[in-house]
Design an enzyme around this catalytic site. Structure first.
Site, PDB file in Angstrom:
ATOM      1  N   SER A 101       0.926  -1.255  -0.005  1.00 18.29           N
ATOM      2  CA  SER A 101       0.121  -0.070   0.247  1.00 18.29           C
ATOM      3  C   SER A 101       0.792   1.481   0.098  1.00 18.29           C
ATOM      4  O   SER A 101       2.100   1.186   0.082  1.00 18.29           O
ATOM      5  CB  SER A 101      -0.929   0.071   1.527  1.00 18.29           C
ATOM      6  OG  SER A 101      -0.051   0.216   2.520  1.00 18.29           O
ATOM      7  N   LYS A 102       0.225   2.444  -0.121  1.00 17.74           N
ATOM      8  CA  LYS A 102       0.767   3.635  -0.183  1.00 17.74           C
ATOM      9  C   LYS A 102       1.645   3.896   1.365  1.00 17.74           C
ATOM     10  O   LYS A 102       2.585   4.299   1.443  1.00 17.74           O
ATOM     11  CB  LYS A 102      -0.161   4.660  -0.315  1.00 17.74           C
ATOM     12  CG  LYS A 102       0.734   6.119  -0.499  1.00 17.74           C
ATOM     13  CD  LYS A 102      -0.258   7.301  -0.778  1.00 17.74           C
ATOM     14  CE  LYS A 102      -0.148   8.381  -0.028  1.00 17.74           C
ATOM     15  NZ  LYS A 102       1.010   8.499   0.774  1.00 17.74           N
ATOM     16  N   ARG A 103       0.856   3.259   2.242  1.00 17.39           N
ATOM     17  CA  ARG A 103       1.379   3.517   3.422  1.00 17.39           C
ATOM     18  C   ARG A 103       2.819   2.884   3.650  1.00 17.39           C
ATOM     19  O   ARG A 103       3.841   3.001   4.338  1.00 17.39           O
ATOM     20  CB  ARG A 103       0.509   3.078   4.683  1.00 17.39           C
ATOM     21  CG  ARG A 103      -0.693   4.246   4.836  1.00 17.39           C
ATOM     22  CD  ARG A 103      -1.027   4.294   6.280  1.00 17.39           C
ATOM     23  NE  ARG A 103      -0.789   3.285   7.285  1.00 17.39           N
ATOM     24  CZ  ARG A 103      -1.733   2.468   7.600  1.00 17.39           C
ATOM     25  NH1 ARG A 103      -2.805   2.755   6.871  1.00 17.39           N
ATOM     26  NH2 ARG A 103      -1.584   1.652   8.587  1.00 17.39           N
TER      27      ARG A 103
END
Ligand code: GLU
Length: 506
Positions: free
Chosen positions: A264-266
């Site tokens: 994910s972006k996180r």
């Protein structure tokens, strides 16, 4: 004879394209080009609630940067356009009507509150509510399978909200084919009656996707694993319409570096890696997400890395140009299991590509950086500098750190190295070295090396006694390429001037 290969990348413009999406586009592109086929971009924007205005342009820019251009799509109209589903809006209704007429679909009038109540009711009894064969005709649900035709028409004409649901057949066993996963058998009793069309005139993803794949003559659907649960419905829709089913290939997920869960972006923020090809500014929050391009990656290195996230050629070779990927790529070698994203490997690819780039090409990228620093230098000189430092560079932005001393005298001297290497007698030795340098006419790397080494030998001292302070004087630290190459490149006057400066400072 095999029919013509036509594949599509069909993103929904809901935000920036994640690297998983770019990989889907890449595999579609490679497959199309390998088979002399057509690569299509179709924008699936029927869900207006999730629509993000700058997303489509981002997708187009990203494909362009990656050098995987589409043959047909928005801004590149072919014979199967328009390529934005919102512009095809009017053509879907007739297909929904056709399914209703043939008994493959029905109107449903259940309100959101009613459906919620059913859900709650089921939960309280430890069950899950599924709208399907099991309950659709029992009378508790409000649809055209239980209401008479007149009543149905009355409700529609009065403007009551409805949806069109697919009438999934009962007690059937479906055998699905996936090019990567093989045969998958599904019991239709486990499926729900998905919504195909809404009273606002918009189709849902499922209907629009199948209709468009058919009308655009898509031969192979290559998409992410998250769409695998939709495959039974898609198979049934082809059957319901009596259309030829395309081949399907569902690509494995791209996993977090630790291996579990989707990247994910996180995760990207956490490990300091972009998960988007290009920088992206969220227009609502103004949040800026990093991009591979802006982080200094070469597009071809990025693509090579992505190609290996889920595919391998079956040999030891890891570096492939786009043309070679087109030659080698096949769906049979795409793995079933998730592909772990490896930030170190990503950097490794970049470093390998850096070494492969010509000094001329890199010079053109370095010159503007030098210019910004107020440094004027000739192309020839910069090319030589790059040849000297390239092997230590990963990004073009590393060049300055690796080569500033070719362009300007060090502004300071590394304190620790100075303390260790500039000792008693060093100043005198350096002064003597200046005289030696002054007497040298041919200032080539080889000649200065011979002359200075001869002088050191004649003095019966260790090489380090001279070489370390000399490097410190020229570079400011104990780093950099072959010392005599630096001397030859900066020249006699500059070499001597820097030694004098070091003598005065240290
Ligand atoms: N619009 C879907 C997406 O956003 C396309 C899925 C498919 O390729 O069928 O990924």
């Amino acid at each position: 004879m095999e029919s013509k290969v036509r594949v599509r990348f069909a993103p929904s413009p809901t935000g920036p394209l994640h690297i998983g999406g770019v990989r889907t586009a890449l595999y579609n592109y490679l497959f199309a080009k390998k088979h002399g086929g057509t690569f299509i971009l179709r924008i699936e924007d029927t869900d207006q609630t999730r629509y993000v205005a700058n997303a489509e342009q981002y997708i187009i820019n990203a494909l362009e940067w990656c050098n995987i251009p589409f043959d047909e799509g928005p801004t590149k109209e072919g014979n199967f356009g328009p390529y934005r589903q919102s512009e095809r809006k009017d053509l879907y209704k007739k297909y929904a009507d056709e399914l209703i007429k043939n008994g493959w679909a029905y109107y449903a009038f259940d309100t959101a509150e009613q459906l919620d109540a059913h859900r709650k009711d089921h939960e309280e009894n430890g069950k899950t509510f599924i709208y399907n064969w099991h309950n659709r005709e029992k009378g508790r649900l409000v649809n055209s399978l239980v209401l008479n035709e007149e009543e149905v028409q009355k409700r529609i004409n009065s403007g009551e909200k409805f949806v069109v649901r697919f009438k999934t057949p009962q007690d059937d066993s479906l055998v699905l084919e996936d090019k990567i996963r093989g045969k998958i058998t599904i019991d239709t009793n486990t499926l729900d009656d998905k919504i195909l069309f809404k009273s606002d005139g918009m189709p849902t993803y499922h209907l629009a996707n199948i209709v468009d794949d058919h009308l655009m003559e898509i031969s192979h659907v290559i998409r992410g694993e998250e769409w695998l649960p939709s495959l039974p419905l898609h198979y049934l829709l082809y059957k319901a319409f009596g259309w030829k089913t395309p081949s399907f290939a569902h690509l494995p997920l791209i996993l977090k570096p630790v291996g579990k869960g989707k990247l994910s972006k996180r995760d990207g923020d956490k490990i300091g890696f972009p998960v988007f090809p290009l920088e992206y500014t969220n227009t609502k929050t103004q949040e800026v997400s990093r991009g591979y391009k802006e982080d200094g990656y070469f597009a071809d290195a990025f693509i090579n890395m992505l190609a290996f996230l889920g595919w391998n050629p079956g040999t030891e070779q890891e570096l492939f140009s786009l043309e070679e990927l087109v030659q080698e790529f096949n769906l049979e070698r795409v793995s079933k299991s998730g592909a772990k994203f490896n930030p170190d490997k990503t950097k490794w690819f970049q470093q390998q590509y850096m070494q492969q780039k010509s000094n001329e090409f890199l010079t053109d990228l370095y010159l503007p950086i030098l210019e910004e620093k107020g440094i004027k230098s000739s192309k020839e000189f910069v090319q030589k500098v790059i040849a000297a430092v390239k092997e230590r560079a990963v990004f073009v932005t590393d060049f300055w750190e690796l080569s500033s001393f070719f362009f300007e005298a060090p502004k300071e001297f590394d304190a620790k190295a100075s303390k260790k290497n500039w000792k008693e007698g060093t100043t005198e030795l350096m002064q003597e070295l200046i005289s030696v340098l002054e007497s040298i006419e041919d200032f080539s790397s080889e000649n200065t090396e011979t002359k200075i080494k001869e002088w050191i030998v004649s003095k019966e001292i260790g090489f380090g006694k001279v070489m370390q302070p000399l490097r410190l004087s020229l570079v400011g630290a104990l780093k950099g390429p072959h010392l005599f190459d630096i001397i030859a490149m900066i020249g006699k006057t500059e070499t001597i001037s820097r030694i004098k400066k070091a003598i005065a400072t240290l």
